[in-house]
Design a protein around this motif. Sequence first.
Motif, PDB file in Angstrom:
ATOM      1  N   THR A 104      -8.282 -13.024  -5.284  1.00  0.00           N
ATOM      2  CA  THR A 104      -8.880 -11.763  -4.830  1.00  0.00           C
ATOM      3  C   THR A 104      -8.244 -10.576  -5.541  1.00  0.00           C
ATOM      4  OG1 THR A 104      -9.397 -12.716  -2.670  1.00  0.00           O
ATOM      5  CG2 THR A 104      -9.316 -10.312  -2.800  1.00  0.00           C
ATOM      6  N   THR A 148     -10.268  -8.051  -8.053  1.00  0.00           N
ATOM      7  CA  THR A 148     -10.245  -6.601  -7.851  1.00  0.00           C
ATOM      8  C   THR A 148      -9.736  -5.903  -9.095  1.00  0.00           C
ATOM      9  OG1 THR A 148      -9.902  -6.915  -5.490  1.00  0.00           O
ATOM     10  CG2 THR A 148      -9.338  -4.762  -6.378  1.00  0.00           C
ATOM     11  N   ASN A 171      -6.013 -18.053  -2.790  1.00  0.00           N
ATOM     12  CA  ASN A 171      -7.194 -17.198  -2.657  1.00  0.00           C
ATOM     13  C   ASN A 171      -6.824 -15.719  -2.671  1.00  0.00           C
ATOM     14  OD1 ASN A 171      -9.476 -18.982  -2.576  1.00  0.00           O
ATOM     15  ND2 ASN A 171      -8.644 -19.734  -0.639  1.00  0.00           N
TER      16      ASN A 171
END
Length: 93
Positions: free
Chosen positions: A85, A89, A81
Amino acid sequence: MNINSDNKQTIHDVLIKDIQQRLYEDGKGIMFTNDDEYTTMLESLVEDILHTNSVSDINDLLIRYSNLFPNEYLTLDVTLNYIFTLLKTHANN
């Protein structure tokens, strides 16, 4: 889970960027005390990142540099995860 060679460079790039920032912001006084130590530590981190080929390798890296990460990052699920992420981003920038 092995990282597809087409995705490896992008994952390495976002890891290097994030860990460089974490090292500079969170490693002061803990992992390094001067610019030379920071440079040496960063070079070592980058070298380690460039040798990761799987999510398990990245998890092992986070464990080795656990001073830079909250304890909850140190499982395979959360490592995956974390990578997602970083990629999200990166894609939004």
